[in-house]
Design a protein around this motif. Structure first.
Motif, PDB file in Angstrom:
ATOM      1  N   SER A 247       0.863  -1.188   0.000  1.00  0.00           N
ATOM      2  CA  SER A 247       0.000   0.000   0.000  1.00  0.00           C
ATOM      3  C   SER A 247       0.898   1.236   0.000  1.00  0.00           C
ATOM      4  N   SER A 248       0.281   2.395   0.090  1.00  0.00           N
ATOM      5  CA  SER A 248       1.060   3.636   0.059  1.00  0.00           C
ATOM      6  C   SER A 248       0.246   4.785   0.614  1.00  0.00           C
ATOM      7  N   SER A 249       0.933   5.891   0.807  1.00  0.00           N
ATOM      8  CA  SER A 249       0.294   7.092   1.351  1.00  0.00           C
ATOM      9  C   SER A 249      -0.280   7.998   0.277  1.00  0.00           C
ATOM     10  N   GLY A 250       0.169   7.846  -0.957  1.00  0.00           N
ATOM     11  CA  GLY A 250      -0.148   8.831  -1.993  1.00  0.00           C
ATOM     12  C   GLY A 250      -1.628   9.000  -2.249  1.00  0.00           C
ATOM     13  N   LYS A 251      -2.342   7.894  -2.447  1.00  0.00           N
ATOM     14  CA  LYS A 251      -3.759   7.974  -2.787  1.00  0.00           C
ATOM     15  C   LYS A 251      -4.599   8.339  -1.566  1.00  0.00           C
ATOM     16  N   THR A 252      -4.246   7.785  -0.408  1.00  0.00           N
ATOM     17  CA  THR A 252      -5.054   7.998   0.792  1.00  0.00           C
ATOM     18  C   THR A 252      -4.942   9.418   1.318  1.00  0.00           C
ATOM     19  N   PHE A 253      -3.746  10.006   1.238  1.00  0.00           N
ATOM     20  CA  PHE A 253      -3.534  11.318   1.854  1.00  0.00           C
ATOM     21  C   PHE A 253      -3.273  12.427   0.837  1.00  0.00           C
TER      22      PHE A 253
END
Length: 408
Positions: A247-253
């Motif tokens: 997963s990653s932070s880019g899409k969520t935040f």
């Protein structure tokens, strides 16, 4: 006497055709369609609903956390190879929401976005000739990363049916051969917006266990789910020990430029992926890792508000596209909507590439042809993807422009 060779390696002095600079594994991959369409948006002044990045930054407190880390000198030098402890602990805490107990010291690896996580996982786990089953249409980096690892991709199509895309589990089972090494899954799925159900994941887990397959799951859209529930495959029986979860932070935040992603998996799998990752970026985004750790500690209301906002934007764009004459597949997750252009072209066949290249001149809007996500280009030819991770007023203007297609 040995035959003489030219510097090009041809006998008897005959010149060879120059060898291509790009190695044969990557020969089929040129400039990405995202670069082409974004350049077209810039040159025409069109609204860019092609590439999937928000047009607003994420939470102010997360940006300030990054500034604070920079000023405090945290992460300005090489961070630890697995990632800073604060972020690894935050990722482990995040996984507990799904009932997954993850050791932050041995089962978490921070990467330069999910793209590096996918590349490092495939490079680590594949031998040349291994087969990788991926759901088609698939994100374009999957094909390139499988090729770089020397693997062979085996697509299993999600097929449009009754306004959504469906997985044929029998087709998935039939795709597995003695050469299959792993399954590469993406749920919520880009570009179709499909979210695999509990029943589907149960059968996938049973297949993986029965055939002793590894699984890589790309879950970057895990918090962008509207009409379904995100269920990590690693939480299903028999899957914890064979699944690499990404997963990653880019899409969520909404900080896609930060490129902070992660892998969670059992220690042996994390160690394997880390062995490849250390020779890619080694480490990255030191100060930003501290900020993402704080982002993962945001209250549940943040995720609820995010889903509500994107659900409203999805509905706005889907309604507008339908009114403009597209066939619309309303997504259950992600921030993309797939459309069928055949109602606009008046036939059973359509060319999504030509349509998308003409759309900026016709309507001042940019989209992406789904055929780039297929090995079977004909299967993807009638479909076009739009992104709705934009400001509401931008989407309203795009919808107003696209309505001109219905009148044409």
């Amino acid at each position: 006497m040995a035959a003489m060779t030219t510097s090009a390696g041809s006998p008897h002095g005959a010149p060879d055709a120059p060898r291509p600079f790009l190695n044969r594994r990557l020969a089929e991959f040129g400039t990405t369609i995202f670069a082409e369409m974004s350049a077209l948006a810039a040159s025409t002044g069109a609204i860019n609903l092609g590439q999937g990045f928000p047009d607003e930054d994420g939470p102010e407190e997360v940006r300030e956390a990054a500034v604070r880390a920079l000023r405090d000198g945290r992460g300005n030098q090489y961070p630890p190879g697995p990632g800073v402890p604060e972020l690894r602990h935050a990722i482990a805490a995040h996984q507990r929401r799904y009932g997954l107990a993850v050791d932050p010291d041995t089962e978490v690896l921070v990467t330069a976005g999910a793209t590096e996580a996918i590349a490092a996982s495939l490079l680590a786990l594949l031998e040349p000739g291994d087969e990788v089953i991926a759901l088609e249409p698939y994100y374009d980096s999957y094909a390139a990363c499988i090729a770089m690892a020397g693997g062979r991709r085996v697509p299993v199509q999600l097929r449009p049916e009754d306004g959504a895309y469906r997985l044929d589990l029998d087709e998935l089972r039939d795709a597995v051969t003695p050469r299959t090494r792993l399954l590469l899954l993406n749920t919520p799925h880009n570009p179709t917006g499909t979210v695999l159900t509990r029943d589907e994941l149960t059968e996938i887990a049973r297949l993986a266990v029965d055939r002793n397959l590894l699984v890589i799951t790309d879950e970057v859209y895990e918090h962008l789910v509207y009409d379904a529930e995100h269920l990590p495959l690693a939480a299903f029986p028999g899957m914890r020990e064979r699944t690499v979860t990404i997963s990653s932070s880019g899409k969520t935040f909404a900080f896609t430029g930060w490129k902070v992603g992660w892998v969670t998996a059992p220690p042996a799998l994390v160690a394997a992926v880390r062995s490849a990752k250390q020779y890619l970026t080694y480490v990255s985004a030191g100060p930003l890792q501290y900020a993402v750790a704080e982002a993962l500690a945001l209250p549940e209301s943040y995720y609820e508000d995010l889903r509500a906002e994107l659900r409203a934007k999805r509905d706005l764009l889907c309604t507008g596209l339908a009114e403009a004459g597209f066939g619309v597949y309303r997504p259950a997750g992600t921030y993309f909507v797939t459309t069928d252009i055949r109602p606009l072209t008046g036939g059973d066949t359509a060319d999504g590439f030509a349509f998308c290249r003409e759309l900026p001149e016709r309507c001042q809007v940019v989209a992406i042809p789904n055929a780039v996500f297929y090995d079977d280009r004909a299967a993807g030819a009638p479909f076009v993807r739009f992104a709705f991770c934009k400001r509401t007023e931008v989407l309203q203007e795009a919808v107003a422009r696209l309505k001109g297609l219905a009148a044409a």
